[in-house]
Structures are given as C-alpha cells and as structure tokens.
Scaffold this motif. Structure first.
Motif, PDB file in Angstrom:
ATOM      1  N   UNK A 126      33.804  -0.130  33.474  1.00 29.76           N
ATOM      2  CA  UNK A 126      33.997  -0.428  32.049  1.00 29.76           C
ATOM      3  C   UNK A 126      32.654  -0.777  31.421  1.00 29.76           C
ATOM      4  N   UNK A 127      32.331  -0.105  30.332  1.00 34.71           N
ATOM      5  CA  UNK A 127      31.072  -0.388  29.645  1.00 34.71           C
ATOM      6  C   UNK A 127      31.110  -1.714  28.896  1.00 34.71           C
ATOM      7  N   UNK A 128      32.316  -2.232  28.650  1.00 35.58           N
ATOM      8  CA  UNK A 128      32.516  -3.543  28.024  1.00 35.58           C
ATOM      9  C   UNK A 128      33.901  -4.021  28.433  1.00 35.58           C
ATOM     10  N   UNK A 129      34.194  -5.313  28.304  1.00 36.91           N
ATOM     11  CA  UNK A 129      35.522  -5.795  28.711  1.00 36.91           C
ATOM     12  C   UNK A 129      36.674  -5.093  28.008  1.00 36.91           C
ATOM     13  N   UNK A 130      36.448  -4.635  26.766  1.00 36.92           N
ATOM     14  CA  UNK A 130      37.524  -3.996  26.004  1.00 36.92           C
ATOM     15  C   UNK A 130      37.605  -2.491  26.234  1.00 36.92           C
ATOM     16  N   UNK A 131      36.626  -1.912  26.924  1.00 36.50           N
ATOM     17  CA  UNK A 131      36.577  -0.462  27.105  1.00 36.50           C
ATOM     18  C   UNK A 131      37.535  -0.010  28.195  1.00 36.50           C
ATOM     19  N   UNK A 132      37.891   1.278  28.161  1.00 30.25           N
ATOM     20  CA  UNK A 132      38.661   1.885  29.242  1.00 30.25           C
ATOM     21  C   UNK A 132      37.714   2.303  30.363  1.00 30.25           C
ATOM     22  N   UNK A 133      38.239   2.400  31.553  1.00 34.65           N
ATOM     23  CA  UNK A 133      37.451   2.867  32.691  1.00 34.65           C
ATOM     24  C   UNK A 133      36.955   4.284  32.433  1.00 34.65           C
ATOM     25  N   UNK A 134      35.693   4.526  32.719  1.00 34.73           N
ATOM     26  CA  UNK A 134      35.091   5.847  32.493  1.00 34.73           C
ATOM     27  C   UNK A 134      33.944   6.025  33.477  1.00 34.73           C
ATOM     28  N   UNK A 135      33.492   7.270  33.607  1.00 35.10           N
ATOM     29  CA  UNK A 135      32.328   7.552  34.440  1.00 35.10           C
ATOM     30  C   UNK A 135      31.046   7.277  33.660  1.00 35.10           C
ATOM     31  N   UNK A 136      30.041   6.817  34.373  1.00 35.30           N
ATOM     32  CA  UNK A 136      28.717   6.600  33.788  1.00 35.30           C
ATOM     33  C   UNK A 136      27.846   7.829  34.058  1.00 35.30           C
ATOM     34  N   UNK A 137      26.980   8.173  33.111  1.00 31.80           N
ATOM     35  CA  UNK A 137      26.094   9.328  33.282  1.00 31.80           C
ATOM     36  C   UNK A 137      24.631   8.891  33.377  1.00 31.80           C
ATOM     37  N   UNK A 138      24.414   7.660  33.850  1.00 30.99           N
ATOM     38  CA  UNK A 138      23.088   7.070  33.894  1.00 30.99           C
ATOM     39  C   UNK A 138      22.559   6.970  35.322  1.00 30.99           C
ATOM     40  N   UNK A 139      21.245   6.765  35.416  1.00 34.62           N
ATOM     41  CA  UNK A 139      20.594   6.541  36.698  1.00 34.62           C
ATOM     42  C   UNK A 139      19.654   5.350  36.602  1.00 34.62           C
ATOM     43  N   UNK A 140      19.513   4.624  37.702  1.00 38.38           N
ATOM     44  CA  UNK A 140      18.642   3.449  37.762  1.00 38.38           C
ATOM     45  C   UNK A 140      17.828   3.488  39.050  1.00 38.38           C
ATOM     46  N   UNK A 141      16.705   2.764  39.007  1.00 36.07           N
ATOM     47  CA  UNK A 141      15.849   2.660  40.181  1.00 36.07           C
ATOM     48  C   UNK A 141      15.571   1.189  40.453  1.00 36.07           C
ATOM     49  N   UNK A 142      15.752   0.788  41.730  1.00 39.08           N
ATOM     50  CA  UNK A 142      15.417  -0.572  42.138  1.00 39.08           C
ATOM     51  C   UNK A 142      14.126  -0.535  42.934  1.00 39.08           C
ATOM     52  N   UNK A 143      13.193  -1.419  42.581  1.00 37.62           N
ATOM     53  CA  UNK A 143      11.886  -1.493  43.232  1.00 37.62           C
ATOM     54  C   UNK A 143      11.842  -2.769  44.073  1.00 37.62           C
ATOM     55  N   UNK A 144      12.035  -2.665  45.380  1.00 37.44           N
ATOM     56  CA  UNK A 144      12.073  -3.862  46.221  1.00 37.44           C
ATOM     57  C   UNK A 144      10.798  -4.694  46.174  1.00 37.44           C
ATOM     58  N   UNK A 145       9.651  -4.044  46.044  1.00 37.02           N
ATOM     59  CA  UNK A 145       8.385  -4.786  46.084  1.00 37.02           C
ATOM     60  C   UNK A 145       8.285  -5.807  44.966  1.00 37.02           C
ATOM     61  N   UNK A 146       8.903  -5.511  43.810  1.00 34.91           N
ATOM     62  CA  UNK A 146       8.849  -6.432  42.664  1.00 34.91           C
ATOM     63  C   UNK A 146      10.220  -6.983  42.292  1.00 34.91           C
ATOM     64  N   UNK A 147      11.244  -6.651  43.066  1.00 36.39           N
ATOM     65  CA  UNK A 147      12.617  -7.113  42.820  1.00 36.39           C
ATOM     66  C   UNK A 147      13.004  -6.884  41.356  1.00 36.39           C
ATOM     67  N   UNK A 148      12.901  -5.625  40.913  1.00 36.88           N
ATOM     68  CA  UNK A 148      13.279  -5.328  39.534  1.00 36.88           C
ATOM     69  C   UNK A 148      13.908  -3.945  39.449  1.00 36.88           C
ATOM     70  N   UNK A 149      14.694  -3.779  38.385  1.00 31.43           N
ATOM     71  CA  UNK A 149      15.392  -2.532  38.108  1.00 31.43           C
ATOM     72  C   UNK A 149      14.769  -1.833  36.906  1.00 31.43           C
ATOM     73  N   UNK A 150      14.827  -0.508  36.926  1.00 31.17           N
ATOM     74  CA  UNK A 150      14.420   0.313  35.784  1.00 31.17           C
ATOM     75  C   UNK A 150      15.494   1.357  35.513  1.00 31.17           C
ATOM     76  N   UNK A 151      15.835   1.574  34.241  1.00 32.35           N
ATOM     77  CA  UNK A 151      16.729   2.683  33.925  1.00 32.35           C
ATOM     78  C   UNK A 151      15.921   3.964  33.848  1.00 32.35           C
ATOM     79  N   UNK A 152      16.441   5.040  34.417  1.00 33.74           N
ATOM     80  CA  UNK A 152      15.746   6.319  34.446  1.00 33.74           C
ATOM     81  C   UNK A 152      16.002   7.100  33.166  1.00 33.74           C
ATOM     82  N   UNK A 153      15.044   7.881  32.780  1.00 33.24           N
ATOM     83  CA  UNK A 153      15.176   8.716  31.581  1.00 33.24           C
ATOM     84  C   UNK A 153      15.832  10.042  31.974  1.00 33.24           C
TER      85      UNK A 153
END
Length: 365
Positions: free
Chosen positions: A90-117
């Motif tokens: 769910x993209x928000x508590x009020x939203x219906x369940x749906x598939x996401x079309x996004x990608x993310x990258x986790x960088x262990x060395x800095x313990x941070x996430x980035x959204x991919x373009x």
C-alpha cells in the motif's frame, strides 16, 4: 571439478544463529562479505544486518527502507550494493494493494538507501533475479501488474459480502489468462536501461527461488497461477559471451519436481558443492483438480508447509534430510560451505524467528 561422494553419505548439521528481532515473511535479503542483510515483507520498512565476523554477533537495525514497504520484492546483491525492485503493498494507509514500479539501492558502507532513476518495464512482484556481474542483472517471472492492481482494487473496494465471488471469478481462469511475465529482462545498472533478452520456457511464474551453480541456474518451484505450483524445475545456462555479446540464456530440459503438486516459497542454495532446495508450500490435490477443468484448483484445499530437503544428483532431486520444522516464504543466503535460512513462516502461517545455518557433516572415513 569432480564433486565429492554422494551427499547422502554426509548428513547435515544445523547450527542456530541469532533470532531475528521480529517477523519477516515474504521479505528479502542478501549477503555482502561476512554480513547478511534482511527485511521488508511483513517486517515493513525494517532492515537488519547480521555480521558473522563479529564476536557475539546479533542482528542489528539498519536504516529503514525509504519507500512504501514491499512484499515479494526482488532483492539481489551486485557490486557494492543491494538492490530492491518492485514488490507489492500500500502506497498509503488508505490506498489499495498494488504493485510498485520502483527500484532502490542500499549501500552497506554508508548504511543508506537511494531511489533509482528507473521505472520497471513489467510487474516484478514475485520475480527472481541474479547478478551477471557488478553492472548487469537478469530478471525472471513476475505477476502481471494491471491484472494484479485491478483485482486488488475491486476486492478491497467491495463490501465484505461480495469479496468471495470477486475472488472466485478471478481464480476460475486457466493459467494462460493470468499473463505472468515470461520475458527475461536485463538491467544495466550503469545506464539504468532495461532490455528483453529472450523468453523462458513453459509458464511464467511467481515466488520461484533462484539457485545459481556456476554458469548454471535453476528456477525452483513457484506458482504458475495463484494457488497452483509449477510442475517442473527450469534449468538455464548463462552464455559465456555475456548477455550483451550474444551469449544469452540457454534453456535445458526441465527437471521433475520432487514433490507432488510442486512447491513455492522454498529455500535454495548450495551446501558444500551440492545444489539443495528445502521447504516451501503447496496445495495437495490442486493439479488433479486443474486437469479436470477446475481452474480455481486450490479452492477449499488446505495449504501445506513442507520440511523436506532435496539435493541435485545427476539431474535428479533426491531426498537428503528434513528441516527442524516445515518452513517457507523466507530468505536463503549462501555462507561459506552452507546455507542460512532467515525468517519465513511455518504451519498455518506462523512466523519463524529462528535463523538456521545448514552445513554438511564431513565424513571422517
């Protein structure tokens, strides 16, 4: 290289690693060096790590996933990062369940996430992936996005009294009408460009576990429609020229599934030099019903969690051992000469918090 004596002569030992701090069903994880990362699914946005090189190691909380919490996302390590693609939620508590079309990258060395373009070319909920190298990923399977979103919107927007009939209409269709992804998709992580590089044989699938063994890989189990497990294990071989140089994927004759009515959500990897698959779920009797034209094949059947461990010997999956309890829908990561099982659930969907390390007891003869 010649493989050692038959694995049946080298029984497994099970080592208990630290328990997860909370449940993680239909999540994802990967290993980087001597650290295992896991989370998402029923863990929500929580992301944990277990450093096996640290004395008295225990699971630690890392930076939370920055997007809506995905279930059944593709999680794969490549280079110095761990990537998360798609999934559903769910993209928000009020939203219906749906598939996401996004990608993310986790960088262990800095313990941070980035959204991919990037935007996913197809629905990848329940898909499987492998890293060819630090810059190229291959994806297999995935739930058809438009059908998935439409069904969940109709189901979750309807009065409770109408939901059973909506579900039945959706399920009473043959495999082909679900349109699950059969293309093999390649992603160049340097340019963030997607390319279809062929198709996989037989039906598209969801929740198959990918096991890599050198240039060979196996797509183990999974569903071919909701509630109906794959009847074969697909085997592919990566072309030595590389995807970008015409090497492609060569598909071999499929293997027989060692369990009647198949399995989905299983654990898989190598123990020593042997490919193994363990656990999973299925609906006994579902394929017989489907063959008789009852396309809502699992209606009224009880889902069963499995504990069997099978090993691949000369293209046959042979029974090797059993897990301490039935288990499925978790994360499997190769560590050293063994396989680590993280999260998932057991009979009737009870979450598993224990972390198990399966290894061979080497013969002294």
């Amino acid at each position: 290289m010649t493989k050692p004596a038959r694995p049946q002569d080298q029984p497994l030992i099970v080592t208990q690693l630290p328990d997860l701090p909370g449940q993680c069903v239909d999540g994802g994880g990967a290993r980087m060096a001597q650290t295992i990362y896991a989370g998402l699914g029923s863990a929500g946005q929580r992301w944990y790590c277990l450093d096996l090189s640290s004395p008295g190691h225990a699971w630690q909380r890392c930076a939370d996933f920055p997007g809506p919490a995905p279930s059944c996302a593709v999680v794969v390590a490549a280079g110095e990062a761990i990537y998360v693609f798609g999934g559903c939620g769910k993209s928000s508590p009020a939203a219906c369940t749906a598939q996401f079309d996004t990608g993310y990258r986790y960088l262990p060395a800095s313990d941070r996430w980035e959204q991919l373009r990037t935007v996913l070319p197809v629905g990848l909920t329940g898909a499987s992936a492998l890293a060819l190298d630090a810059s190229t990923l291959l994806f297999f399977g995935g739930y058809q996005r438009e059908q998935f979103d439409h069904f969940h919107h109709a189901l979750e927007s309807a009065p409770q009294a109408q939901r059973a009939e909506i579900t039945a209409r959706y399920m009473r269709r043959p495999i082909a009408q679900f349109g699950w992804n059969t293309d093999v998709w390649s992603l160049n992580l340097l340019t963030m460009t997607w390319c279809s590089v062929g198709t996989q044989p037989h039906h598209g699938h969801c929740k198959a576990t990918l096991l890599r063994d050198g240039l060979d890989f196996y797509l183990l189990g999974g569903e071919v429609k909701p509630g109906l497990r794959a009847s074969t294990i697909k085997q592919g071989r990566l072309g030595v020229g590389g995807i970008g140089n015409g090497g492609g994927v060569q598909w071999h004759a499929p293997h027989a599934v060692p369990v009647n009515d198949g399995f989905a959500g299983c654990f898989a990897g190598r123990i020593g030099q042997w490919p193994v698959v363990a656990g999973g779920t299925h609906f006994p009797g579902s394929w017989q019903r489907y063959a008789q034209g009852e396309y809502f094949a699992h209606e009224g059947l009880r889902k069963r969690w499995l504990a069997n461990i099978y090993v691949l010997v000369e293209r046959q999956w042979c029974h090797l051992d059993s897990l301490p309890q039935p288990r499925a829908n978790g994360i499997s990561v190769e560590v050293g000469d063994g396989l680590v099982l993280i999260g998932g659930d057991s009979d009737e969907g009870r979450p598993c918090l224990d972390t198990l390390w399966l290894r061979q007891r080497l013969s002294t003869r």
